[in-house]
Design a protein around this motif. Structure first.
Motif, PDB file in Angstrom:
ATOM      1  N   VAL A  30     -15.009  63.421 -17.572  1.00 14.81           N
ATOM      2  CA  VAL A  30     -14.056  62.393 -17.897  1.00 14.81           C
ATOM      3  C   VAL A  30     -13.562  60.391 -17.376  1.00 14.81           C
ATOM      4  O   VAL A  30     -13.057  60.205 -17.944  1.00 14.81           O
ATOM      5  CB  VAL A  30     -12.751  63.075 -18.203  1.00 14.81           C
ATOM      6  N   LEU A  83     -16.204  59.123 -16.525  1.00 12.92           N
ATOM      7  CA  LEU A  83     -16.984  58.318 -16.887  1.00 12.92           C
ATOM      8  C   LEU A  83     -16.454  57.234 -18.456  1.00 12.92           C
ATOM      9  O   LEU A  83     -16.970  56.423 -18.636  1.00 12.92           O
ATOM     10  CB  LEU A  83     -18.868  58.776 -16.714  1.00 12.92           C
ATOM     11  N   ARG A  84     -16.487  58.462 -19.094  1.00 10.68           N
ATOM     12  CA  ARG A  84     -15.586  57.909 -20.078  1.00 10.68           C
ATOM     13  C   ARG A  84     -14.539  57.184 -20.233  1.00 10.68           C
ATOM     14  O   ARG A  84     -14.301  56.199 -21.108  1.00 10.68           O
ATOM     15  CB  ARG A  84     -15.082  59.435 -20.944  1.00 10.68           C
ATOM     16  N   SER A  85     -13.757  57.189 -19.217  1.00 14.64           N
ATOM     17  CA  SER A  85     -12.697  56.411 -19.121  1.00 14.64           C
ATOM     18  C   SER A  85     -12.691  55.108 -18.293  1.00 14.64           C
ATOM     19  O   SER A  85     -12.044  53.826 -18.381  1.00 14.64           O
ATOM     20  CB  SER A  85     -11.386  57.167 -18.106  1.00 14.64           C
ATOM     21  N   CYS A  86     -14.210  55.161 -17.936  1.00 15.74           N
ATOM     22  CA  CYS A  86     -14.382  53.733 -16.385  1.00 15.74           C
ATOM     23  C   CYS A  86     -13.663  52.524 -17.593  1.00 15.74           C
ATOM     24  O   CYS A  86     -14.905  52.922 -19.173  1.00 15.74           O
ATOM     25  CB  CYS A  86     -15.471  54.269 -15.371  1.00 15.74           C
ATOM     26  N   ILE A  87     -13.259  51.462 -17.272  1.00 15.81           N
ATOM     27  CA  ILE A  87     -13.030  50.380 -18.407  1.00 15.81           C
ATOM     28  C   ILE A  87     -14.279  49.027 -17.474  1.00 15.81           C
ATOM     29  O   ILE A  87     -14.313  48.271 -18.597  1.00 15.81           O
ATOM     30  CB  ILE A  87     -11.502  49.359 -18.229  1.00 15.81           C
ATOM     31  N   SER A  88     -14.964  49.071 -16.334  1.00 15.96           N
ATOM     32  CA  SER A  88     -15.857  48.578 -16.416  1.00 15.96           C
ATOM     33  C   SER A  88     -16.744  48.934 -16.528  1.00 15.96           C
ATOM     34  O   SER A  88     -18.175  47.909 -16.782  1.00 15.96           O
ATOM     35  CB  SER A  88     -15.510  47.987 -14.820  1.00 15.96           C
ATOM     36  N   GLY A  89     -17.140  49.795 -16.380  1.00 17.71           N
ATOM     37  CA  GLY A  89     -18.798  50.399 -16.699  1.00 17.71           C
ATOM     38  C   GLY A  89     -19.191  50.560 -15.617  1.00 17.71           C
ATOM     39  O   GLY A  89     -20.775  50.888 -15.360  1.00 17.71           O
ATOM     40  N   CYS A 141      -9.950  49.924 -10.314  1.00 15.95           N
ATOM     41  CA  CYS A 141      -8.810  49.881 -11.811  1.00 15.95           C
ATOM     42  C   CYS A 141      -7.838  51.981 -11.226  1.00 15.95           C
ATOM     43  O   CYS A 141      -6.909  51.804 -11.556  1.00 15.95           O
ATOM     44  CB  CYS A 141      -8.750  49.470 -12.570  1.00 15.95           C
ATOM     45  N   LEU A 142      -8.608  52.669 -10.794  1.00 14.94           N
ATOM     46  CA  LEU A 142      -8.139  53.392  -9.903  1.00 14.94           C
ATOM     47  C   LEU A 142      -8.139  54.360 -11.771  1.00 14.94           C
ATOM     48  O   LEU A 142      -7.539  55.741 -12.022  1.00 14.94           O
ATOM     49  CB  LEU A 142      -7.978  53.758  -9.370  1.00 14.94           C
ATOM     50  N   THR A 143      -9.048  54.142 -12.563  1.00 11.43           N
ATOM     51  CA  THR A 143      -8.049  54.712 -13.938  1.00 11.43           C
ATOM     52  C   THR A 143      -9.142  56.145 -13.403  1.00 11.43           C
ATOM     53  O   THR A 143      -8.633  57.176 -14.295  1.00 11.43           O
ATOM     54  CB  THR A 143      -9.378  54.293 -15.488  1.00 11.43           C
TER      55      THR A 143
END
Ligand SMILES: Cc1cc2nc3c(=O)[nH]c(=O)nc-3n(C[C@H](O)[C@H](O)[C@H](O)COP(=O)(O)OP(=O)(O)OC[C@H]3O[C@@H](n4cnc5c(N)ncnc54)[C@H](O)[C@@H]3O)c2cc1C
Lengths: 143, 353
Positions: free
Chosen positions: A65, A67-73, A92-94
Motif C-alpha cells: 500500500v 508503493l501504491r500511495s507514493c506521490i512521487s514515485g 511527504c510521509l504518505t
C-alpha cells in the motif's frame, strides 16, 4: 522470495537488531565510528510491553500500500523488494501514513526510511537477522 | 521528475501519445477522437483526466498580469520565473496547495501573504486546535496569514479584500481547489456529478468505459458519502482496479478515504478519515493528537509533530476494525502492534503478507 520474519517468542528485547541495521546502512567500516555519539538511525524497531518484545521492519508486502500511495514515485519494487529512491522522495510521509505495520519511518534528512533487506549495502543480507543472537529474526523464504 | 522510470511504458508494451488532447468520446463507435482528428479505437477505455484548478470569476482578475495556478510542473516553473527577491506574493487559499506553494516560495520572495475565507488553515482536513498549531508554524516562518478574509476584486497589483483592506502584490497565486475534468464522459452522455460516476469496479455508466482518479466521484468508505476524494493513493488504487477489470477481472475497490500527509517548514501534519466522537485528545505546544470514533470503530485522526507509525491507525480506519478489546488510549499514546495480540503478529510479522 526471502524476507525478514520475526519469531516473537525468541525475542530478548536486546535491540541489537537496531544497532546492526544502523551500522549496516551507515556506509562506515567501523561500528564505533558509525554509531558513537550519534542517534541510532534504524529501519527496524523493537516494540515492547507487558513482558513481550518483537522487532518490526518492512514486510515487503505482495500488494504494498505504501508503493501504491507514493506521490512521487520514489517507492518502487525491485523484484519484490520494496525500495526507496531517496533522490525522488519529497518527504511527504504518505508511506508512513498508510503502512499498517508502522514499518516505514520518518528519516533524518526528510526522506522516508525503510528496510531494503541490506541488499545494497556492505552487509549484503539483512544485518538484523545475521546479528540476532536468538534467531528471533530470520531471513528466509516462507510461503 | 518523471513518476515512472523511463523504460516503464516500453517495458509494459504501452504506446504513449503525448501532447494530444482527447477531444471527444464516441461510445457507440468505441472510438476516441483526438485533437488533430486522429481516431483511436478501443475495446476498453479508461478515462483518467484528473482535475483542473478552480478559477472563480473575481472582478478585475483579467487586469492582473502575473496570475498563476499551482497544479503542475509548468505552473511551478512559470511561477518561479515570475518571482524574484523583491516580489510580494499573494496566495488565495490556505489549503494544502496554497500552503505548499507558500513554503516553496519562502526565501525567494520579499513577502508572502496567504488568505482564506475560512477562519482556520487547511479547514477541509484539520480542526481548530491542529490548525492553530499549523498557523503558528506558518507565522513563525514569516508567512503573513489573513484568515476569514479573501479577495473580492482586483486591480493589477492590488487586491481589494472582503474585510475592506487592500493588499498590494506583484504576483498572485490562486489555490482554492480543483474541479474534476468530466467533459469527455458528460459529452458522451455518461453519468457525471461533481466527478464521473462509477460503480465499485470503476466502470462508468457507458459500455466498456472505466474511469479512475481525480476525475471520478467515489464513496468515502468512512463517511459513506459520495464525493471527489482527489488524492494520489485513491487515484492509484482506483486506476489499478480499473486496469484489472478492463482486462476481465471483477475487482472491487471500496476503500477510498480522505487522508493527507504534508510537511510544512519542517512540521509534519497528518489526518485521515472524518471527525466523530473525540475519544482521545492531546494538545500541547509541540503538537496535537486527536482520535475520533463512530459506531465502535476508529473513524479519523489528526496529528501534528510526531507522526511515527501513524499507518497503524489508518489501517484500523480503512479496514473498519472494531475497537472492542483494543485499549485506544494506550494505542493513541504509543502506536504499536502490541495491542493486536500474538496471533495477529504471528500472521503479519511471521508470515507472507
Ligand atoms: C500542488 C499539488 C500538491 C499535491 N499534493 C498531494 C499530496 O501531498 N498527496 C496526495 O495524495 N495528493 C496530492 N495532490 C493530488 C494528486 O496530485 C492527485 O490526486 C493525482 O495526481 C491524481 O492523479 P490522476 O491521474 O487522477 O490525475 P492527474 O495526475 O491530474 O493526471 C491527469 C492527466 O490527464 C491529462 N488530461 C486531462 N484531460 C485530458 C484530455 N482530454 N486528453 C488527454 N489528456 C488529458 C492531464 O494533462 C494530466 O496529465 C497534489 C496536487 C497538487 C496540484
Amino acid at each position: 522470495m526471502k524476507r525478514v520474519y520475526v519469531n516473537e517468542e525468541w525475542c530478548l528485547g536486546c535491540h541489537l537488531c537496531e544497532y546492526n541495521c544502523a551500522f549496516a546502512n551507515s556506509g562506515q567500516r567501523s561500528m564505533v565510528k558509525a554509531l558513537l555519539g550519534k542517534p541510532v538511525v534504524s529501519r527496524i524497531h523493537v516494540e515492547e510491553g507487558g513482558g513481550i518484545s518483537y522487532a518490526v521492519s518492512c514486510r515487503h508486502c505482495k500488494d504494498p500500500v505504501c508503493l501504491r500511495s507514493c506521490i512521487s514515485g520514489a517507492l518502487h519494487s525491485e523484484n519484490g523488494v520494496i525500495c526507496i529512491d531517496k533522490s525522488k522522495c519529497v518527504g511527504c510521509l504518505t508511506c508512513v501514513l498508510v503502512c499498517p505495520y508502522g514499518a516505514v519511518a520518518p528519516g533524518p534528512n526528510g526522506a522516508a526510511l525503510k528496510c531494503e533487506l541490506c541488499l545494497g549495502n556492505a552487509s549484503g543480507e539483512p544485518a538484523c537477522a545475521l546479528g540476532c543472537p536468538n534467531k528471533a529474526i530470520v531471513y528466509e523464504d516462507r510461503r | 521528475m518523471a513518476y515512472r522510470p523511463e523504460s516503464f511504458f516500453e517495458d509494459n508494451n504501452v504506446r504513449v501519445i503525448a501532447g494530444k488532447k482527447a477531444e471527444k468520446l464516441m461510445p457507440k463507435e468505441k472510438q476516441v477522437l483526438t485533437e488533430g482528428s486522429e481516431i483511436l479505437p478501443y475495446d476498453a477505455l479508461c478515462v483518467c483526466t484528473g482535475s483542473r484548478p478552480l478559477l472563480p470569476a473575481f472582478k478585475g482578475l483579467d487586469k492582473v498580469s502575473k496570475c498563476f495556478s499551482f497544479i503542475d510542473l509548468n505552473d511551478a516553473l512559470r511561477l518561479e520565473s515570475a518571482v524574484d527577491a523583491c516580489s510580494r506574493v499573494l496566495i488565495i487559499g490556505a489549503g494544502f496547495i496554497g500552503l505548499k506553494c507558500a513554503e516553496g516560495l519562502s526565501g525567494r520572495a520579499a513577502k508572502i501573504t496567504v488568505c482564506d475565507l475560512a477562519p482556520i488553515v487547511m479547514a477541509a482536513s484539520l480542526d481548530e486546535d491542529a490548525s492553530a498549531i499549523v498557523a503558528e508554524q506558518l507565522r513563525r516562518s514569516g508567512i503573513d496569514l489573513r484568515l476569514s478574509d479573501t479577495a473580492e476584486s482586483f486591480e493589477d497589483g492590488v487586491a481589494h479584500m472582503k474585510s475592506g483592506r487592500d493588499i498590494a502584490f506583484d504576483v498572485l497565486v490562486i489555490a482554492i481547489g480543483v474541479r474534476a475534468n468530466t467533459e469527455l464522459i458528460a459529452g458522451a452522455g455518461g453519468s457525471v456529478g461533481k466527478g464521473i460516476i462509477t460503480d465499485s469496479g470503476m466502470k462508468t455508466s457507458l459500455d466498456s468505459v472505466w474511469a479512475a482518479g481525480d476525475c471520478v466521484q467515489s464513496i468515502d468508505a468512512v463517511s459513506g458519502e459520495s464525493g471527489v476524494l482527489a488524492i494520489l493513493p485513491n487515484a492509484a488504487m482506483q486506476g489499478f482496479t480499473a486496469g484489472r477489470n478492463m482486462a476481465g477481472a471483477s475487482d472491487v475497490f471500496d476503500k477510498s478515504m480522505r487522508m493527507n500527509s504534508i510537511g510544512l517548514f519542517g512540521m509534519h501534519i497528518m489526518s485521515a478519515g472524518i471527525t466523530g466522537d473525540c475519544i482521545y485528545s492531546e494538545v500541547s505546544g509541540s503538537g496535537c493528537r486527536k482520535f475520533f470514533a463512530k459506531d465502535g470503530r476508529l473513524c479519523g485522526f489528526i496529528m501534528t509533530g510526531d507522526v511515527s507509525r501513524a499507518g497503524i491507525y489508518t489501517s484500523l480506519i480503512r479496514n473498519r476494525v472494531p475497537l472492542e478489546g483494543i485499549d485506544m488510549r494506550q494505542l493513541a499514546e504509543y502506536p504499536s502492534l502490541l495491542l493486536f495480540g500474538t496471533e495477529y503478529r504471528k500472521e503479519k510479522l511471521g508470515g507472507l503478507v
